[in-house]
Scaffold this motif. Sequence first.
Motif, PDB file in Angstrom:
ATOM      1  N   HIS A   1       0.792  -1.229   0.000  1.00 60.47           N
ATOM      2  CA  HIS A   1       0.000   0.000   0.000  1.00 60.47           C
ATOM      3  C   HIS A   1       0.825   1.279   0.000  1.00 60.47           C
ATOM      4  O   HIS A   1       0.350   2.308  -0.486  1.00 60.47           O
ATOM      5  CB  HIS A   1      -0.941   0.004   1.207  1.00 60.47           C
ATOM      6  CG  HIS A   1      -1.867  -1.156   1.271  1.00 60.47           C
ATOM      7  ND1 HIS A   1      -2.645  -1.548   0.198  1.00 60.47           N
ATOM      8  CD2 HIS A   1      -2.130  -2.036   2.278  1.00 60.47           C
ATOM      9  CE1 HIS A   1      -3.362  -2.606   0.543  1.00 60.47           C
ATOM     10  NE2 HIS A   1      -3.059  -2.923   1.797  1.00 60.47           N
TER      11      HIS A   1
ATOM     12  N   ALA B   1      -2.471   4.348   7.039  1.00 61.93           N
ATOM     13  CA  ALA B   1      -3.302   3.168   7.302  1.00 61.93           C
ATOM     14  C   ALA B   1      -3.285   2.826   8.787  1.00 61.93           C
ATOM     15  O   ALA B   1      -2.266   2.974   9.469  1.00 61.93           O
ATOM     16  CB  ALA B   1      -2.807   1.984   6.485  1.00 61.93           C
TER      17      ALA B   1
ATOM     18  N   LYS C   1      -9.619   3.381   3.285  1.00 59.32           N
ATOM     19  CA  LYS C   1      -8.393   4.120   2.925  1.00 59.32           C
ATOM     20  C   LYS C   1      -8.615   5.630   2.980  1.00 59.32           C
ATOM     21  O   LYS C   1      -7.799   6.370   3.529  1.00 59.32           O
ATOM     22  CB  LYS C   1      -7.913   3.695   1.540  1.00 59.32           C
ATOM     23  CG  LYS C   1      -6.681   4.458   1.048  1.00 59.32           C
ATOM     24  CD  LYS C   1      -6.236   3.927  -0.311  1.00 59.32           C
ATOM     25  CE  LYS C   1      -5.138   4.792  -0.915  1.00 59.32           C
ATOM     26  NZ  LYS C   1      -3.932   4.858  -0.064  1.00 59.32           N
TER      27      LYS C   1
END
Length: 488
Positions: A343, A348, A481
């Motif tokens: 990612h 996160a 997200k």
Amino acid sequence: MYLGIDIGTSSVKIVLVDDREAPAASAEVPLGPSRPRPSWSEDDPDRWWDAVATGLDRMRAEHPAVLARTDAIGLSGQMHGALLLDGADRPVRPAILWNDGRAAAQARDLAGRHPELAATAGVRPMPGFTGPLLAWLRGHEPDAVGRARHLLLPKDWVRLKLTGERATDPSDAAGTWLFDQGARAWSPALGAACGADPAWLPRIVESTAVSGTLRADLAARWGMRPGLPVAGGGGDTAVGGVGIGAVEPGTGFVSLGTSGQVFLASDRHAPPADPTVQGFCHALPDRWCRVAALLNGASPLAAAARWTGRPDVATLLAEVEAGFSGPSALLALPYLAGERTPHDDPDARGALLGLTAATTPAEIAQAVMEAVAFSLADGLAALAPARRPAALGFIGGGARSRLWGRMIASVLDVPLERHAGGARGPAFGAARLARLAATGGDARDVAVPPPIADVVAPEARLADAYAPRLEAFRSLYAALKGEFARPA
């Protein structure tokens, strides 16, 4: 006898092995970084040295005769981060660690201004890498930068204390975003982009070479021979590969320590197709590796023990094992410190979906364990999208749990081989590097896989049950997200 020292995030581990690689003595001293602000992670380098000294003092008291037979010392340590020293070799501020997210804007800026440098560095710039952290320090703490005269990585601070030498090796330098992976040398272009003064950078020695010798006063303190060679050593991920014998092309392992990795060895530098996968130097000459790097390995389970009031991880694991029958009803995200592969998202965070009034600590812990397994599956998909490995080693503290191994093997659909002494991980690999530095031996004869203790095979029933949960895991991250990125 060969001594391996690993400067981890949560502890210093020391292992002494004999010529047959049987353990003769060991010590472990806990560490704990501080988090002065959200997404920051720092530590006092003196605590690393104090932990090493404490561990060796303990080994001297408990095993003086075997410690006296030490022939060489090898080093391993947590990678990335930034430790700046002044002209007297004292830290100008606490060391910033690999799981620090403060340099996210600097990493994005470097990626935008210098996309051509990712191939040289082996990965695009990410928060927690030394180069972006230096850029942050120049903008936010110019006084500290002005006092800096040297830059070291964690294990290299311990080397300085042991030998008086400032040096590092290609595998640890690889994680700085200041290093040319193909040339195995500091990159002037990367250094200039990040604002690293070339005079700060330590000399490069290969991991198997002698970097210096043990100071006479320390040799006397621990009952060792003066002038013992100290190997170049390496970053913990690559040194773990040496310990498990993952050095030939295509061999690899899953590591489950504070962080997590999926690792594959190579005999050439080839920048990965996925920019969140690291293409780095290995801890042996003429070897490289590709790594899916996870910021969250076994550490989320330790957090779950704190959340649920359990005294330790072992107690919580026992509860999970007693009731395990298949996938948890809960779905978790393990991203307590952001995430790298796949990612590259420092924002996160962790999440738990499906809580009820009847939810138990064991159900929470199981969901966290499964989330780490799903995260490793994402890492493997980024690392080797076209060809699944026939088998992978399984190392690190998390590898002690066979249940966790069953989950990971089934989610990855790859057998996991647990080797004798696999939990010793990088400390054992560092002892092997010490042996190579002392003897000049052939790495092909030393960096071989230890005996396999057992194999954790994928289970078809679990693999089928986890397949839809993996897709739900990916969907949950995608749904959250945008929320993670919102200012608090």
